[in-house]
Scaffold this motif. Structure first.
Motif, PDB file in Angstrom:
ATOM      1  N   GLY A 112       0.806  -1.214   0.000  1.00  0.00           N
ATOM      2  CA  GLY A 112       0.000   0.000   0.000  1.00  0.00           C
ATOM      3  C   GLY A 112       0.839   1.265   0.000  1.00  0.00           C
ATOM      4  N   LEU A 113       1.865   1.312   0.854  1.00  0.00           N
ATOM      5  CA  LEU A 113       2.702   2.498   0.987  1.00  0.00           C
ATOM      6  C   LEU A 113       3.435   2.830  -0.303  1.00  0.00           C
ATOM      7  CD1 LEU A 113       4.056   4.707   2.708  1.00  0.00           C
ATOM      8  CD2 LEU A 113       5.749   2.993   3.414  1.00  0.00           C
ATOM      9  N   PHE A 114       4.055   1.818  -0.911  1.00  0.00           N
ATOM     10  CA  PHE A 114       4.882   2.105  -2.083  1.00  0.00           C
ATOM     11  C   PHE A 114       4.063   2.261  -3.361  1.00  0.00           C
ATOM     12  CE2 PHE A 114       7.969   0.673   0.985  1.00  0.00           C
ATOM     13  CZ  PHE A 114       8.993   1.585   0.785  1.00  0.00           C
ATOM     14  N   ILE A 115       2.875   1.692  -3.385  1.00  0.00           N
ATOM     15  CA  ILE A 115       1.965   1.991  -4.500  1.00  0.00           C
ATOM     16  C   ILE A 115       1.594   3.469  -4.464  1.00  0.00           C
ATOM     17  CG2 ILE A 115      -0.410   1.677  -5.307  1.00  0.00           C
ATOM     18  CD1 ILE A 115      -0.101  -1.310  -4.675  1.00  0.00           C
ATOM     19  N   LEU A 116       1.271   3.987  -3.269  1.00  0.00           N
ATOM     20  CA  LEU A 116       0.917   5.403  -3.128  1.00  0.00           C
ATOM     21  C   LEU A 116       2.107   6.312  -3.418  1.00  0.00           C
ATOM     22  CD1 LEU A 116      -1.354   5.291   0.057  1.00  0.00           C
ATOM     23  CD2 LEU A 116      -2.063   5.571  -2.310  1.00  0.00           C
ATOM     24  N   LEU A 117       3.283   5.951  -2.932  1.00  0.00           N
ATOM     25  CA  LEU A 117       4.478   6.753  -3.225  1.00  0.00           C
ATOM     26  C   LEU A 117       4.746   6.804  -4.725  1.00  0.00           C
ATOM     27  CD1 LEU A 117       6.978   5.655  -0.413  1.00  0.00           C
ATOM     28  CD2 LEU A 117       5.871   7.874  -0.663  1.00  0.00           C
ATOM     29  N   GLY A 118       4.585   5.651  -5.395  1.00  0.00           N
ATOM     30  CA  GLY A 118       4.850   5.585  -6.829  1.00  0.00           C
ATOM     31  C   GLY A 118       3.868   6.395  -7.661  1.00  0.00           C
ATOM     32  N   ILE A 119       2.633   6.502  -7.190  1.00  0.00           N
ATOM     33  CA  ILE A 119       1.602   7.217  -7.962  1.00  0.00           C
ATOM     34  C   ILE A 119       1.560   8.701  -7.609  1.00  0.00           C
ATOM     35  CG2 ILE A 119      -0.878   7.404  -8.410  1.00  0.00           C
ATOM     36  CD1 ILE A 119      -1.075   4.391  -7.935  1.00  0.00           C
ATOM     37  N   ILE A 120       1.710   9.035  -6.317  1.00  0.00           N
ATOM     38  CA  ILE A 120       1.504  10.412  -5.864  1.00  0.00           C
ATOM     39  C   ILE A 120       2.812  11.202  -5.756  1.00  0.00           C
ATOM     40  CG2 ILE A 120       0.640  11.857  -3.979  1.00  0.00           C
ATOM     41  CD1 ILE A 120      -1.309   9.575  -3.292  1.00  0.00           C
ATOM     42  N   VAL A 121       3.832  10.609  -5.139  1.00  0.00           N
ATOM     43  CA  VAL A 121       5.045  11.361  -4.788  1.00  0.00           C
ATOM     44  C   VAL A 121       6.107  11.329  -5.881  1.00  0.00           C
ATOM     45  CG1 VAL A 121       6.915  11.594  -3.107  1.00  0.00           C
ATOM     46  CG2 VAL A 121       4.611  10.965  -2.339  1.00  0.00           C
ATOM     47  N   VAL A 418      -4.626   4.684  -6.255  1.00  0.00           N
ATOM     48  CA  VAL A 418      -4.668   5.478  -5.018  1.00  0.00           C
ATOM     49  C   VAL A 418      -5.705   4.941  -4.032  1.00  0.00           C
ATOM     50  CG1 VAL A 418      -5.149   7.749  -4.035  1.00  0.00           C
ATOM     51  CG2 VAL A 418      -3.706   7.555  -6.066  1.00  0.00           C
ATOM     52  N   PRO A 419      -6.991   4.799  -4.428  1.00  0.00           N
ATOM     53  CA  PRO A 419      -7.945   4.218  -3.462  1.00  0.00           C
ATOM     54  C   PRO A 419      -7.563   2.812  -3.040  1.00  0.00           C
ATOM     55  CG  PRO A 419      -8.932   4.432  -5.658  1.00  0.00           C
ATOM     56  CD  PRO A 419      -7.652   5.202  -5.672  1.00  0.00           C
ATOM     57  N   TYR A 420      -6.994   2.045  -3.947  1.00  0.00           N
ATOM     58  CA  TYR A 420      -6.550   0.686  -3.612  1.00  0.00           C
ATOM     59  C   TYR A 420      -5.453   0.726  -2.557  1.00  0.00           C
ATOM     60  CZ  TYR A 420      -4.267  -3.887  -4.250  1.00  0.00           C
ATOM     61  OH  TYR A 420      -3.693  -5.123  -4.051  1.00  0.00           O
ATOM     62  N   GLY A 421      -4.467   1.611  -2.725  1.00  0.00           N
ATOM     63  CA  GLY A 421      -3.388   1.745  -1.755  1.00  0.00           C
ATOM     64  C   GLY A 421      -3.899   2.179  -0.391  1.00  0.00           C
ATOM     65  N   ILE A 422      -4.865   3.090  -0.364  1.00  0.00           N
ATOM     66  CA  ILE A 422      -5.449   3.557   0.901  1.00  0.00           C
ATOM     67  C   ILE A 422      -6.174   2.414   1.613  1.00  0.00           C
ATOM     68  CG2 ILE A 422      -7.189   5.083   1.911  1.00  0.00           C
ATOM     69  CD1 ILE A 422      -6.481   7.122  -0.297  1.00  0.00           C
TER      70      ILE A 422
END
Length: 446
Positions: A112-121, A418-422
């Protein structure tokens, strides 16, 4: 040049030579022994540098990058064949619930954390980077070379051709860093009195260093379950795994024809097929003639070749192109697993927190073998019962793995990363809360 069966033979033969040389190095070179690096990883590095990208000594075919994806199906296809354990979720949860929940939370959080980092950050700092880039770290770290190949193949089929090499790079970095970092943390823990069993890494058995078992300590490989006049025991067990893998590829071909827009992971299908095949064997009353130890050894052999070919097939030009983001996210990945070990493990395990935590650290940076290696360093004779606990919990964790690896690339490709990572992060928090509420009271060896 057209690929042929002879090319396959040469590829496997060359890698076998490298595995042999790597084993000799591991058993004779003291410096290498102290690093606890698996022979398969050494062979993979030799294959990488002796291959076409560097020294041009070994004429590997262009197909070696596809072997890891096939071999991971082989590994998963062996998982439930010969498994006679009667699984009760209620009993499992009572005995190993904390091991299951903390391990699940660690893996889910990493995805979850690295999916969000890869998409958002990461797109903020690295323009035009693929949104699935962050996914490749857990694919390599917690998944290993096989999972990196499985997820990489899905993303490659969808247009991102660099995915597999990046995933294999993360898997190699994770495996190396996991073993070296794990041994370093064990040394620190032993000096500070955190370990429950060993007091010094220097007290380890000689076989842990050389990888060679002395005659008095050797155990049986397995048991003959069929008469060689009808079929050899090894052939019988080997054919069972191949049937599961063949079923998986056949089902995958059919699913592609029915649902061409959906990519199903073959290794996940192989796991399901292994369960089906075990059910058929039980139905025809042949399950008692399957030796789980032999099946496990065959699967472990496939893992050795998987790691070796995975490292040897890394595309260096891709690594150079993504060197900065790979370095940055790898550092973040190691910070995550180290913090998880020192902060989460001592607060959520009932007993033997260091031993349980170091096993999860190994799983979170490599493969199950890494976790077992690090656990055995802290618990040479497996007196703590940690290995048995995680072995039981793994029956259920394997299905969670299949979900993460099957659906993570799918959600990202559909634009719902993003929703999946959250949701994944929320699920990990739920696991930890449940663990604290039910298993919060600590016992011995805290």
């Amino acid at each position: 040049m057209e690929f042929s069966s002879l090319n396959l033979l040469y590829d496997v033969a060359w890698m076998s030579v490298l595995l042999l040389i790597a084993k000799v190095i591991r058993s004779k070179v003291h410096f290498v022994q102290k690093l606890y690096i698996p022979s398969a990883l050494i062979a993979g590095f030799m294959g990488l540098f002796a291959g076409k990208q560097f020294l041009h000594i070994i004429p590997f075919s262009s197909e070696i990058s596809s072997y890891a994806g096939i071999l991971i199906a082989f590994v998963f296809g062996s998982m439930f064949i010969g498994n006679k354990t009667k699984v009760s979720f209620k009993n499992m949860f009572r005995s190993v619930g904390d091991s299951f929940l903390v391990n699940a939370a660690s893996e889910i959080t990493q995805f979850g954390l690295f999916i969000l980092l890869g998409i958002i950050v990461f797109p903020i700092f690295f323009k035009e980077i693929n949104p699935a880039f962050g996914l490749m770290l857990p694919a390599g770290f917690v998944g290993g070379h096989g999972t990196a190949a499985a997820i990489g193949s899905v993303l490659s089929d969808s247009g991102w051709k660099d995915a597999t090499s990046i995933g294999q790079t993360f898997a190699t970095i994770g495996l190396l860093g996991g073993i070296l970092g794990g041994v370093a943390m064990i040394n620190i823990g032993a000096r500070k009195g955190k370990t429950a069993i060993i007091k010094s890494v220097e007290d380890l058995q000689e076989e842990m260093l050389t990888g060679l078992i002395q005659e008095n300590d050797r155990s049986a490989f397995g048991t003959n379950t069929v008469n060689a006049m009808s079929i050899d025991t090894l052939t019988w067990h080997f054919s069972l795994i191949l049937v599961a893998v063949g079923m998986a590829y056949g089902i995958n071909t059919g699913l592609k024809a029915i649902l061409p827009a959906v990519s199903f992971p073959v290794y996940g299908l192989a796991l399901v097929c292994s369960i089906i095949l075990q059910g058929i064997l039980k139905m025809v009353k042949l399950d008692d003639y399957v030796d789980k130890k032999i099946i496990t050894h065959i699967g472990s052999s496939a893992t050795d070749y998987l790691v070796a070919f995975g490292v040897a097939s890394i595309n260096i030009s891709v690594v150079i192109e993504y060197l900065v983001p790979i370095t940055v996210i790898s550092i973040i990945g190691f910070v995550f697993v180290v913090v998880w070990f020192w902060v989460i493990s001592p607060r959520f395990f009932r007993n033997y927190w260091f031993e349980r935590g170091i096993y999860i650290f190994g799983l979170s940076t490599g493969v199950m073998a890494t976790g077992v290696i690090l656990l055995r360093v802290t618990d040479p004779e497996f007196k703590s019962g940690v290995l048995e606990d995680f072995g039981f919990a793994w029956i259920f964790l394997s299905f969670m793995d299949m979900f993460l690896v099957s659906f993570s690339p799918m959600f990202i490709l559909k634009g719902a990363g993003v929703p999946y990572g959250i949701v994944l992060l929320f699920s990990a928090i739920v696991c930890l809360v449940v663990c604290k509420l039910i298993f919060g009271r600590k016992g011995k060896n805290n």
